[in-house]
Design a protein around this motif. Structure first.
Motif, PDB file in Angstrom:
ATOM      1  N   VAL A   1       3.501   4.597   6.265  1.00 17.33           N
ATOM      2  CA  VAL A   1       2.685   5.687   5.733  1.00 17.33           C
ATOM      3  C   VAL A   1       1.211   5.431   6.053  1.00 17.33           C
ATOM      4  N   TYR A   2       0.744   4.203   5.866  1.00 14.93           N
ATOM      5  CA  TYR A   2      -0.643   3.843   6.160  1.00 14.93           C
ATOM      6  C   TYR A   2      -0.945   4.045   7.645  1.00 14.93           C
TER       7      TYR A   2
ATOM      8  N   LEU B   1       7.830   0.719   4.315  1.00 16.88           N
ATOM      9  CA  LEU B   1       7.572   2.144   4.140  1.00 16.88           C
ATOM     10  C   LEU B   1       6.077   2.393   3.902  1.00 16.88           C
ATOM     11  N   GLY B   2       5.466   1.556   3.063  1.00 18.35           N
ATOM     12  CA  GLY B   2       4.026   1.678   2.823  1.00 18.35           C
ATOM     13  C   GLY B   2       3.221   1.460   4.090  1.00 18.35           C
ATOM     14  N   GLY B   3       3.628   0.491   4.895  1.00 17.92           N
ATOM     15  CA  GLY B   3       2.950   0.215   6.167  1.00 17.92           C
ATOM     16  C   GLY B   3       3.065   1.390   7.111  1.00 17.92           C
TER      17      GLY B   3
ATOM     18  N   THR C   1      -1.198   7.765   8.451  1.00 10.55           N
ATOM     19  CA  THR C   1      -2.440   8.398   7.944  1.00 10.55           C
ATOM     20  C   THR C   1      -3.658   7.939   8.746  1.00 10.55           C
TER      21      THR C   1
ATOM     22  N   LEU D   1      10.028  -1.284   0.613  1.00 10.67           N
ATOM     23  CA  LEU D   1       8.841  -0.564   0.134  1.00 10.67           C
ATOM     24  C   LEU D   1       7.600  -0.965   0.934  1.00 10.67           C
ATOM     25  N   ALA D   2       7.493  -2.258   1.245  1.00  4.76           N
ATOM     26  CA  ALA D   2       6.347  -2.736   2.017  1.00  4.76           C
ATOM     27  C   ALA D   2       6.350  -2.119   3.412  1.00  4.76           C
TER      28      ALA D   2
END
Length: 171
Positions: free
Chosen positions: A163-164, A159-161, A167, A156-157
């Motif tokens: 996505v960030y 994947l979040g990185g 963006t 998750l970390a």
């Protein structure tokens, strides 16, 4: 009378009666029993008659002398045992009938009782491991559960990185 019988292919059936106190075996002609085979040393071993015993003594052969697969320097060989010199196998035979082996009842191994068919059909267990009465219990593995939780959090970390980062590059 004891004799050595060659078992190896190409020489099968060759025999050497052990009549004298010392019989030498080797590849060259000056041996009592010549075995002209390259894996046999020129003076490979000697067979000695000591009373009722037949003793084999290795003469520092290149490929070793073996009785029933065990390398020897000097050992008594018994009727029926296999003598190996290099790649040649011989068996010691005697004219005397061999006495049947004595049964040694004092060396019987007592086996532990296994599971009976009745116990299998009923699903009973006497070992004390089953606490639910089903016959089988599932092993809990907390280490495995923790590994998967940590792996999911790391995933998750990441994947979040990603996505960030995506963006931020789009602005």
């Amino acid at each position: 009378m004891a004799k050595l019988v060659v078992l190896s292919a190409g020489m099968t059936g060759r025999t050497q009666d052990l009549k004298v106190e010392k019989t030498t075996i080797g590849r060259v002609e000056d041996n009592t029993f010549q075995i002209a085979e390259p894996s046999v040393s020129s003076h490979h071993c000697e067979v000695l008659l000591r009373g009722s015993e037949v003793v084999v003594r290795d003469l520092n052969s290149t490929n070793g002398t073996y009785i029933n697969g065990e390398k020897i320097a000097e050992r008594v060989i018994k009727p029926g045992q296999i003598l190996r010199l290099g790649q040649i196998e011989l068996r010691l035979e005697t004219d005397a009938p061999t006495a049947p082996a004595k049964k040694q009842l004092d060396q019987t191994l007592v086996m532990q009782r296994g599971v009976s068919l009745n116990e299998l059909e009923q699903g009973t267990r006497t070992s004390g491991f089953d606490t639910k009465g089903s016959g089988f219990s599932k092993k809990t593995d907390k280490g495995n559960r923790i590994f998967w939780i940590v792996a999911a959090l790391v995933g998750l970390a990441i994947l979040g990185g990603l996505v960030y980062a995506l963006t931020m590059t789009g602005k």
